[in-house]
Design an enzyme around this catalytic site. Structure first.
Site, PDB file in Angstrom:
ATOM      1  N   GLU A  42      21.358 -13.925 -16.154  1.00  0.00           N
ATOM      2  CA  GLU A  42      21.558 -12.814 -15.706  1.00  0.00           C
ATOM      3  C   GLU A  42      22.958 -11.875 -15.968  1.00  0.00           C
ATOM      4  O   GLU A  42      23.897 -12.681 -15.922  1.00  0.00           O
ATOM      5  CB  GLU A  42      20.968 -12.103 -14.606  1.00  0.00           C
ATOM      6  N   VAL A  67      21.956 -14.379 -22.031  1.00  0.00           N
ATOM      7  CA  VAL A  67      20.976 -15.260 -22.466  1.00  0.00           C
ATOM      8  C   VAL A  67      21.285 -15.614 -23.988  1.00  0.00           C
ATOM      9  O   VAL A  67      20.770 -16.626 -24.517  1.00  0.00           O
ATOM     10  CB  VAL A  67      19.796 -14.695 -22.719  1.00  0.00           C
ATOM     11  N   CYS A  88      12.113  -4.066 -21.856  1.00  0.00           N
ATOM     12  CA  CYS A  88      10.914  -3.215 -22.713  1.00  0.00           C
ATOM     13  C   CYS A  88      11.565  -1.963 -23.036  1.00  0.00           C
ATOM     14  O   CYS A  88      10.752  -1.030 -23.420  1.00  0.00           O
ATOM     15  CB  CYS A  88       9.802  -3.260 -21.215  1.00  0.00           C
TER      16      CYS A  88
END
Length: 331
Positions: A42, A67, A88
């Site tokens: 994160e 990531v 998203c």
């Protein structure tokens, strides 16, 4: 001994990508699954502050950061379960300005998760079973949904796709797609829990709240957006007003607002459970936790994060009880 039985006895090591406030950890614990090590990826400072509040002294809660900088091969011998909900932003129908899907600036991070999944799977010991669970929005277009399914199935040929609305087990709607190879997953048995059940004070006019987003509507004209676009969530001061038809509410509200004298921000002198416009308020941080089945106080009691950023973090989280139901079959 089956792989899932062994996991239940020995515990698992988890990698949670785009981990947010570590709701995956909450869900696994709720499902009764022993966690040995929990690797979190994160970068949002507000989400990290909430994680730090709970896990700063936990040496088994390991923060990996960005990531894009994770080397899956280094984790190949440890990880048993990978959980992620890649951004998203360009996949969601809420974003009418930019629906570039998996080619979008943020949503293309799916491919970073895919890279890590592949590396862990391909280089793990042959005897090691790797499980995964991915979440993303129901409203993505068919092209992107098919691409995600194709890519995940190319790694895990036992991949399944399940469509679940969190309203089955939570007081708020949240329609999501879940890809996984966890055995015997399915749509959860509905639980009777309503929006009104979780409200501290006031009254609502629907059984289930709308999906939580990163931000809510305003306390001046937000009621019109609430009904015309079905966005945001309201809690009314008076039950009689809540019981009116939509048309009657929209006719009466401007007079109530005028009589209240409320002109919008700043809201100094008003608390989370007050009705500054004389008619409605927005869900508090505590009530927003409950809409997502996050334990009371997990976010609302964190002292170092603003209310705005707490609500944003909750809006980006996974519904804990849905994830708990999906991972339960690992026991």
């Amino acid at each position: 001994m089956s792989t899932t039985t062994q996991i239940n006895l020995e515990g698992i090591n988890v990698l949670s990508l785009f981990d947010g406030i570590s709701c995956a950890k909450l869900a696994l614990e709720k499902a009764g699954i022993k966690i040995n090590k929990y690797y979190s990826s994160e970068i949002c400072p507000h989400a990290l502050a909430i994680q730090k509040h709970h896990y700063s002294g936990d040496t088994n809660h390991i923060q990996l950061g960005d990531v894009c900088k994770i080397d899956g091969i280094e984790l190949r011998e440890e990880i048993d379960l990978i959980i992620f909900g890649s951004p998203c932003t360009q996949l969601s129908s809420v974003n009418s300005k930019d629906r570039n899907g998996l080619e979008g600036n943020e949503s293309k991070l799916f491919y970073e998760a895919l890279r890590i999944l592949k590396d862990i799977y391909l280089f793990a010991p042959l005897s090691k079973k790797i499980y995964f669970l991915m979440e993303n929005v129901w409203s993505m277009n068919k092209k992107d949904k098919d691409e995600i399914t194709k890519e995940l199935t190319s790694i895990f040929d036992d991949t399944k796709l399940v469509m679940i609305n969190s309203a089955d087990v939570a007081p708020a709607n949240r329609r999501r797609l879940y890809w996984t190879n966890i055995p015997n997953v399915g749509v959860p048995e509905p639980i009777e829990v309503k929006y009104q059940d979780i409200v501290v004070n006031g009254h609502v006019d629907r059984e289930k709240a709308n999906v939580l987003l990163g931000s809510n509507i305003t306390l001046t004209n937000g009621i019109f957006r609430y009904y015309k676009m079905n966005i945001g969530n309201l809690i009314y001061k008076d039950k009689d007003f809540a019981d009116l038809s939509t048309e009657e509410k929209l006719l009466e509200y401007p007079f109530i607002l005028h009589n209240s004298g409320y002109k919008g921000k700043p809201r100094s002198g008003f608390g989370e459970y007050d009705f500054p416009n004389g008619c409605y308020r927005l869900p508090s941080v505590l009530e927003s936790e409950r809409l997502m089945t996050i334990p009371d106080g997990y976010v609302s009691d964190v002292p170092s994060v603003s209310k705005t950023n707490k609500l944003k973090a909750i809006g980006l989280a996974m519904t804990v009880d849905v994830i708990a139901g999906l991972v339960a079959n690992l026991k």
